[in-house]
Design an enzyme around this catalytic site. Structure first.
Site, PDB file in Angstrom:
ATOM      1  CB  VAL A  98      -0.947   0.011   1.216  1.00 28.42           C
ATOM      2  CG1 VAL A  98      -1.573   1.390   1.438  1.00 28.42           C
ATOM      3  CG2 VAL A  98      -2.047  -1.029   1.043  1.00 28.42           C
ATOM      4  CB  CYS A  99       1.117   4.203   0.628  1.00 31.59           C
ATOM      5  SG  CYS A  99       1.410   5.978   0.625  1.00 31.59           S
ATOM      6  CB  THR A 100       5.785   5.102  -0.713  1.00 31.69           C
ATOM      7  OG1 THR A 100       5.714   5.179   0.714  1.00 31.69           O
ATOM      8  CG2 THR A 100       5.286   6.404  -1.332  1.00 31.69           C
ATOM      9  N   GLY A 101       4.894   1.679  -0.222  1.00 31.06           N
ATOM     10  CA  GLY A 101       5.421   0.325  -0.063  1.00 31.06           C
ATOM     11  C   GLY A 101       5.739  -0.304  -1.405  1.00 31.06           C
ATOM     12  CB  ALA A 148      -3.629   4.476  -4.532  1.00 25.01           C
TER      13      ALA A 148
END
Length: 225
Positions: A98-101, A148
């Site tokens: 999730v996200c910048t993972g 996202a």
């Protein structure tokens, strides 16, 4: 089904705890939160999360998960963590974030040739790693499932749960959580936000985003070399 969720200093806790809440609704899913040790991990907002095991003792993952957050910059150049992710991904049914993972997965070479998403401010950085950035809330490409920015973690986990257990059980989990969002303001994405507000947010994050892009470029160059 074994879920291995990476925790690390300066992550964004909701990236992890949102999906954790969804996954915990399914008794078939056993969750381990892993890091280098089992001391409390302090997230970017100051919340402390206690890993349930360390990297060396982690069970093999059926689902491998990486959250995002400011600490992702250091993680993209942490060879111990990147090697752990590669090893776990080799036997996992799903490799997820999730996200910048997703940038951490990309730095490990795990998104090259895949469609993936990320927080909207960092989405273009996926190009650096040979991934195809997709501006959608949840993106599935074969066994890669990415969400996202921050709040998309709940959507991500429900989509993955539906893929594994079917729509009915995923819908039941959504209902038990009373996940029926009606945000107080429109404009929770740059697609719907007023341009002036988007510009303000971008300007406020510009210095850190420059550091993030520099870290991504270093990681991408190392991966390519």
């Amino acid at each position: 089904m074994q879920i291995v969720m990476l925790a690390y200093p300066d992550m964004t806790q909701l990236d992890l705890t949102g999906p954790f809440e969804v996954f915990s609704r399914f008794p078939e899913m056993k969750i381990e939160i892993v890091w280098k040790g089992q001391d409390p991990v302090r997230d970017a907002s100051g919340l402390r999360i206690i890993p349930s095991t360390c990297l060396a003792d982690s069970p093999p993952a059926d689902i491998l998960f990486v959250p995002g957050g400011p600490g992702q910059l250091a993680l993209m150049e942490d060879e111990e963590v990147l090697a752990f992710l590669r090893q776990q991904a080799s036997g996992a049914a799903y490799v997820t974030s999730v996200c910048t993972g997703s940038l951490v997965l990309a730095a490990a070479g795990l998104l090259t040739g895949y469609r993936a998403t990320c927080h909207w401010q960092s989405l273009p950085q996926l190009y650096l790693f040979g991934a195809t950035p997709v501006s959608e809330r949840v993106v599935i490409d074969r066994d890669r499932v990415t969400g996202a920015g921050v709040t998309s973690g709940i959507d991500f986990a429900l989509v993955l749960a539906a893929r594994i257990f079917g729509d009915e059980l995923a819908r039941a989990a959504q209902l038990t959580m009373e996940y029926d969002p009606k945000p107080p303001f429109s404009g929770g994405s740059p697609v719907h936000a007023e341009p002036s507000l988007t510009q303000t947010v971008v300007a406020a994050a510009a210095e850190f985003q420059a550091l993030r892009e520099a870290a991504a470029r270093r990681a991408a160059a190392k991966l390519a070399g």
